[in-house]
Design an enzyme around this catalytic site. Structure first.
Site, PDB file in Angstrom:
ATOM      1  N   LYS A 174       8.678   1.161   7.981  1.00 48.92           N
ATOM      2  CA  LYS A 174       9.407   2.141   7.158  1.00 48.92           C
ATOM      3  C   LYS A 174       8.342   2.863   6.329  1.00 48.92           C
ATOM      4  O   LYS A 174       7.861   2.353   5.333  1.00 48.92           O
ATOM      5  CB  LYS A 174      10.399   1.418   6.247  1.00 48.92           C
ATOM      6  CG  LYS A 174      11.635   2.198   5.871  1.00 48.92           C
ATOM      7  CD  LYS A 174      11.422   3.535   5.216  1.00 48.92           C
ATOM      8  CE  LYS A 174      11.010   3.433   3.759  1.00 48.92           C
ATOM      9  NZ  LYS A 174      10.657   4.761   3.174  1.00 48.92           N
ATOM     10  N   PRO A 175       7.956   4.093   6.759  1.00 47.43           N
ATOM     11  CA  PRO A 175       6.919   4.813   6.003  1.00 47.43           C
ATOM     12  C   PRO A 175       7.486   5.473   4.750  1.00 47.43           C
ATOM     13  O   PRO A 175       8.702   5.606   4.618  1.00 47.43           O
ATOM     14  CB  PRO A 175       6.456   5.880   7.004  1.00 47.43           C
ATOM     15  CG  PRO A 175       7.625   6.120   7.899  1.00 47.43           C
ATOM     16  CD  PRO A 175       8.438   4.849   7.927  1.00 47.43           C
ATOM     17  N   GLY A 227       2.907  -0.882  -2.060  1.00 46.45           N
ATOM     18  CA  GLY A 227       3.516   0.131  -2.920  1.00 46.45           C
ATOM     19  C   GLY A 227       3.333  -0.260  -4.369  1.00 46.45           C
ATOM     20  O   GLY A 227       2.471  -1.088  -4.704  1.00 46.45           O
ATOM     21  N   GLU A 249       1.188  -5.902  -1.509  1.00 46.49           N
ATOM     22  CA  GLU A 249      -0.046  -5.229  -1.950  1.00 46.49           C
ATOM     23  C   GLU A 249       0.387  -4.180  -2.959  1.00 46.49           C
ATOM     24  O   GLU A 249       0.953  -3.153  -2.581  1.00 46.49           O
ATOM     25  CB  GLU A 249      -0.766  -4.583  -0.756  1.00 46.49           C
ATOM     26  CG  GLU A 249      -1.202  -5.562   0.328  1.00 46.49           C
ATOM     27  CD  GLU A 249      -2.285  -6.522  -0.141  1.00 46.49           C
ATOM     28  OE1 GLU A 249      -3.003  -6.217  -1.104  1.00 46.49           O
ATOM     29  OE2 GLU A 249      -2.402  -7.606   0.469  1.00 46.49           O
ATOM     30  N   LEU A 250       0.124  -4.447  -4.242  1.00 49.32           N
ATOM     31  CA  LEU A 250       0.770  -3.652  -5.292  1.00 49.32           C
ATOM     32  C   LEU A 250      -0.224  -2.815  -6.107  1.00 49.32           C
ATOM     33  O   LEU A 250      -1.368  -2.633  -5.711  1.00 49.32           O
ATOM     34  CB  LEU A 250       1.580  -4.589  -6.183  1.00 49.32           C
ATOM     35  CG  LEU A 250       2.572  -5.494  -5.434  1.00 49.32           C
ATOM     36  CD1 LEU A 250       3.305  -6.422  -6.381  1.00 49.32           C
ATOM     37  CD2 LEU A 250       3.566  -4.673  -4.616  1.00 49.32           C
ATOM     38  N   CYS A 283      -4.975   2.803  -5.011  1.00 43.16           N
ATOM     39  CA  CYS A 283      -4.670   1.574  -5.752  1.00 43.16           C
ATOM     40  C   CYS A 283      -5.921   1.051  -6.471  1.00 43.16           C
ATOM     41  O   CYS A 283      -5.816   0.440  -7.523  1.00 43.16           O
ATOM     42  CB  CYS A 283      -4.120   0.515  -4.804  1.00 43.16           C
ATOM     43  SG  CYS A 283      -5.189   0.212  -3.395  1.00 43.16           S
TER      44      CYS A 283
HETATM   45  P1  NAD Z   1       6.521   3.059  -3.946  1.00 38.80           P
HETATM   46  O1  NAD Z   1       6.635   1.679  -4.448  1.00 38.80           O
HETATM   47  O2  NAD Z   1       7.251   4.129  -4.644  1.00 38.80           O
HETATM   48  O3  NAD Z   1       6.965   3.159  -2.415  1.00 38.80           O
HETATM   49  C1  NAD Z   1       6.408   2.343  -1.416  1.00 38.80           C
HETATM   50  C2  NAD Z   1       7.388   2.199  -0.257  1.00 38.80           C
HETATM   51  O4  NAD Z   1       8.556   1.527  -0.737  1.00 38.80           O
HETATM   52  C3  NAD Z   1       7.868   3.525   0.335  1.00 38.80           C
HETATM   53  O5  NAD Z   1       8.005   3.386   1.726  1.00 38.80           O
HETATM   54  C4  NAD Z   1       9.206   3.738  -0.321  1.00 38.80           C
HETATM   55  O6  NAD Z   1      10.077   4.527   0.474  1.00 38.80           O
HETATM   56  C5  NAD Z   1       9.721   2.310  -0.463  1.00 38.80           C
HETATM   57  N1  NAD Z   1      10.650   2.136  -1.582  1.00 38.80           N
HETATM   58  C6  NAD Z   1      10.738   2.871  -2.709  1.00 38.80           C
HETATM   59  N2  NAD Z   1      11.711   2.386  -3.513  1.00 38.80           N
HETATM   60  C7  NAD Z   1      12.252   1.325  -2.887  1.00 38.80           C
HETATM   61  C8  NAD Z   1      13.276   0.385  -3.213  1.00 38.80           C
HETATM   62  N3  NAD Z   1      13.951   0.457  -4.349  1.00 38.80           N
HETATM   63  N4  NAD Z   1      13.545  -0.587  -2.334  1.00 38.80           N
HETATM   64  C9  NAD Z   1      12.859  -0.672  -1.193  1.00 38.80           C
HETATM   65  N5  NAD Z   1      11.870   0.173  -0.829  1.00 38.80           N
HETATM   66  C10 NAD Z   1      11.564   1.155  -1.655  1.00 38.80           C
HETATM   67  O7  NAD Z   1       4.948   3.379  -3.906  1.00 38.80           O
HETATM   68  P2  NAD Z   1       4.240   4.756  -3.615  1.00 38.80           P
HETATM   69  O8  NAD Z   1       4.461   5.658  -4.777  1.00 38.80           O
HETATM   70  O9  NAD Z   1       4.564   5.230  -2.248  1.00 38.80           O
HETATM   71  O10 NAD Z   1       2.709   4.281  -3.581  1.00 38.80           O
HETATM   72  C11 NAD Z   1       1.918   4.174  -4.724  1.00 38.80           C
HETATM   73  C12 NAD Z   1       1.798   2.733  -5.195  1.00 38.80           C
HETATM   74  O11 NAD Z   1       1.299   1.911  -4.145  1.00 38.80           O
HETATM   75  C13 NAD Z   1       0.797   2.579  -6.319  1.00 38.80           C
HETATM   76  O12 NAD Z   1       1.324   1.713  -7.279  1.00 38.80           O
HETATM   77  C14 NAD Z   1      -0.417   1.968  -5.650  1.00 38.80           C
HETATM   78  O13 NAD Z   1      -1.262   1.239  -6.498  1.00 38.80           O
HETATM   79  C15 NAD Z   1       0.232   1.098  -4.628  1.00 38.80           C
HETATM   80  N6  NAD Z   1      -0.709   0.803  -3.554  1.00 38.80           N
HETATM   81  C16 NAD Z   1      -1.211  -0.470  -3.451  1.00 38.80           C
HETATM   82  C17 NAD Z   1      -2.162  -0.759  -2.483  1.00 38.80           C
HETATM   83  C18 NAD Z   1      -2.748  -2.127  -2.349  1.00 38.80           C
HETATM   84  O14 NAD Z   1      -3.343  -2.410  -1.311  1.00 38.80           O
HETATM   85  N7  NAD Z   1      -2.628  -2.987  -3.327  1.00 38.80           N
HETATM   86  C19 NAD Z   1      -2.585   0.235  -1.613  1.00 38.80           C
HETATM   87  C20 NAD Z   1      -2.038   1.512  -1.749  1.00 38.80           C
HETATM   88  C21 NAD Z   1      -1.099   1.784  -2.717  1.00 38.80           C
END
Ligand code: NAD
Length: 479
Positions: A174-175, A227, A249-250, A283
Site C-alpha cells: 500500500k504506497p 511512516g 520504521e518511524l 527520516c
Molecule cells: P505517514 O505516516 O503519513 O504515511 C505512511 C503510510 O501510512 C502511507 O502509505 C499512508 O497512506 C499510510 N497511512 C496514513 N495514515 C494511516 C492510518 N491512519 N492508518 C493506516 N495507514 C495510514 O508518513 P509519510 O508522511 O508518508 O512519511 C513521512 C514519515 O515517515 C516521517 O515521519 C519519516 O520520518 C518517516 N520515515 C521513516 C523512515 C525510517 O526508515 N525510519 C524512512 C522514511 C520515512
C-alpha cells in the site's frame, strides 16, 4: 500533459477500474499529473485471498529460483529506470538526478537479497541424547502487508518487498497516496521479470481505509510499515488487537554534534547536505545541530554561505538542481508553523524562512537557518520534516550527549571530531540505531537500519532484515 494512469496489481493483472479514483499532484506546478484507483473492500478481499493462495507455491519455491527472479527483476527495473525516475520527480518533487539515484538503489536492493537469501540456514542439534535430533529452521511468515511513505517511495518499498519475496512470503503493498505511481511502475517491473501471479500485489487508496481493513484480516501474517511515529502508533495499537507481527520504521529527530577539533569544512558541507536534501523530508535528516560554543560563529557563517549556494528548481526542467519543491502543501504548512514557533520563543532567523520569490506555483520553500534556539521549541523536539536547520551551542562532551539523547526519537545521530577516543565514547553513549562519525550516510544497503525508542521496531536493509520476514521453527525428531 497527458495524465499518468495508475493501476492496482492484483493476481499479476493491472486493475485500472474502480468506482473512485485519487488524483496525484505535481508539487512543482500544483497541477494534477496522474490518478490511481481507490481499492474497495471487494478488491482488498480478493487480493488477500490471492496472496494467501499464492503463498503455498511461492514459499515452497527453490531459493535458487527466487534468486533468479529477483536478479531478473533488478535488470528489468534498470531498463525502466528513466521512466520510473521521471514519474518519481513529477509526483514527489525531488530533482531527476536524485530520483535516478533512488531507482538505482531500488534495483540494487533486489540483487542484494537475491544473494543474501541463499545464506539463510538453520541449525542441527544433537544435545539431549543420540536418539533425539533437533532441527531449527526458518520459514516464511505468509502474507506481508507493506505500507510505505512518500519521501523515498520506491526505495522504501524495495526495502520491504525484496527481503519479503526473497524469503518466500507473498506481499500486498500500500504506497503513499501522494506518490503511488513510481511505486506501481517499479512493482510492475518485478512482476514482468517472471514472478508468479498473486505473489506481489499492490492496492492504492487512503491509508486509513485500506490499511485498517488489511490489519483486520487473519490472513495477513505481518505488517511492515514505514511512516510517521504518529501513524505507526495507530497501526501498532490496531495490529495489537489482531496480534500481527510488526516491523515499524518511524520518524526521527536526528542530532549532530560538532566538536571544536572537527574538520569544520567537511562538517559544514555534510550538515548542509543532510539538513536540506530532499527538502528535509528524510527520516535521518539532520534536525538539531549542536556546535561546541567556541566555534559557533565560524560554523554558522560557513553554514549560511553554503546554504545560499544551493540551487532550487523544478527537478524535471533542471535535473541537476540541489532541491525541488516539498512534496505537499501540508509539509510547507508544518515547516512554517515550526519556524513561527521558534521565532516566537526567541530564535533568530539567519537565512530563508519563506517561499522563494521566483516561484509563483509549487510547494517550494527556502532552506532555512535559525540560531538562538532552545529545548522548548517545537523545532528541537518534533520532526519538522522540512528544510530547516536549527543551530545551538553546547559547552562540553557530556552536555552534547545529554542534549542529543533528550529526544524520544532514536533513529540516527552524527558526530564530527578528529579525536578517536572521543568519537568512540560519544558513539557508545548515543541512544540511536545508527551513529555516523564524520559522515552523514545514515542508511546504506548491506548495513542494518532501524530506530531505537520512538523511531521504531526492527531493522531493514541488511541480512538482518531477512529474519524480520521469517518464523523460527524447532523440529524435534526421536529416532
Ligand atoms: P505517514 O505516516 O503519513 O504515511 C505512511 C503510510 O501510512 C502511507 O502509505 C499512508 O497512506 C499510510 N497511512 C496514513 N495514515 C494511516 C492510518 N491512519 N492508518 C493506516 N495507514 C495510514 O508518513 P509519510 O508522511 O508518508 O512519511 C513521512 C514519515 O515517515 C516521517 O515521519 C519519516 O520520518 C518517516 N520515515 C521513516 C523512515 C525510517 O526508515 N525510519 C524512512 C522514511 C520515512
Amino acid at each position: 500533459m497527458t495524465l499518468a494512469k495508475g493501476f492496482m496489481i492484483i493476481n499479476g493483472k493491472k486493475v485500472f477500474d474502480s468506482k473512485d479514483t485519487m488524483q496525484v499532484i505535481n508539487p512543482a506546478t500544483e497541477e494534477v499529473m496522474g490518478e490511481v484507483p481507490v481499492a474497495n473492500k471487494e478488491d482488498i478481499d480478493k487480493t488477500i485471498d490471492i496472496a494467501q493462495k499464492s503463498f503455498l507455491n511461492w514459499s515452497r519455491e527453490n531459493p535458487r529460483t527466487r534468486s533468479k527472479i529477483l536478479h531478473a527483476a533488478a535488470e528489468r527495473v534498470r531498463e525502466e529506470a528513466e521512466k520510473i525516475a521521471e514519474i518519481l520527480t513529477l509526483e514527489q518533487g525531488k530533482p531527476l538526478k536524485e530520483a535516478r539515484g533512488e531507482i538505482k538503489v531500488s534495483a540494487d536492493i533486489l540483487d542484494f537479497y537475491a544473494e543474501e537469501l541463499k545464506r539463510v540456514k538453520g541449525i542441527n542439534y544433537w544435545m539431549d541424547s543420540n536418539y533425539i535430533k533437533s532441527q531449527v529452521i526458518y520459514q516464511p511468515i505468509g502474507v506481508i502487508g507493506a505500507i510505505t511513505p512518500f519521501n523515498y517511495p520506491v526505495s522504501l518499498t524495495a526495502f520491504k518487498v525484496a527481503p519479503a519475496l526473497a524469503t518466500g512470503n507473498t506481499v500486498i503493498v500500500k504506497p503513499s497516496s501522494l506518490t503511488p505511481l513510481s511505486v506501481i511502475y517499479y512493482l510492475n517491473c518485478i512482476i514482468e521479470a517472471g514472478l508468479p501471479d498473486g505473489v506481489l500485489n499492490c492496492l492504492t487508496g487512503p491509508g486509513g481505509q485500506v490499511v485498517e481493513y488489511l490489519l483486520e484480516s487473519p490472513a495477513i501474517g505481518k505488517v511492515s510499515f514505514t511512516g510517521s511515529t504518529e501513524t505507526g502508533r495507530k497501526i501498532m495499537s490496531k495490529a495489537g488487537k489482531y496480534l500481527k507481527k510488526m516491523t515499524l520504521e518511524l520518524g526521527g529527530n536526528s542530532p549532530v554534534l560538532i566538536f571544536k577539533d572537527a574538520d569544520i569544512e567537511r562538517a559544514v558541507n555534510d550538515c548542509v547536505y543532510r539538513s536540506f536534501r530532499n527538502m528535509g523530508q528524510i527520516c535521518n535528516s539532520i534536525n538539531r545541530i549542536y556546535v561546541e560554543k567556541s566555534i559557533m560563529d565560524d560554523f554558522v557563517n560557513s553554514f549560511i554561505d553554503k546554504s545560499k549556494s544551493l540551487v532550487i528548481d523544478n527537478g524535471i526542467k533542471n535535473p541537476d538542481a540541489d532541491l525541488g519543491p516539498m512534496a505537499s502543501l501540508e509539509g510547507v504548512i508544518k515547516t512554517e508553523a515550526h519556524i513561527k514557533d521558534a521565532l516566537k520563543k526567541g530564535a533568530c532567523l539567519k537565512y530563508g524562512g519563506k517561499k522563494p520569490e521566483n516561484f509563483k506555483k509549487g510547494f517550494f520553500f527556502e532552506p532555512t537557518v535559525v540560531t538562538n534556539v532552545n529545548c522548548q521549541m517545537m523545532i528541537m523536539n518534533e520532526e519538522t520534516f522540512g528544510p530547516v536547520a536549527p543551530i545551538m551551542g553546547f559547552e562540553d562532551l557530556e552536555e552534547g550527549i545529554r542534549l542529543s539523547n533528550r529526544s524520544p526519537y532514536g533513529l540516527v545521530s552524527y558526530v564530527y571530531t578528529k579525536d578517536l577516543s572521543k568519537a568512540i565514547y560519544v558513539s557508545e553513549n548515543l541512544q540511536f540505531g545508527t551513529v555516523g562519525i564524520n559522515n552523514i550516510i545514515g542508511a546504506e544497503v548491506g548495513y542494518p537500519y532501524g530506530g531505537w525508542k520512538d523511531s521504531g521496531i526492527g531493522v531493514e536493509v541488511s541480512e538482518h532484515a531477512l529474519y524480520e520476514y521469517l518464523n523460527l521453527k524447532h523440529i524435534r525428531i526421536k529416532i
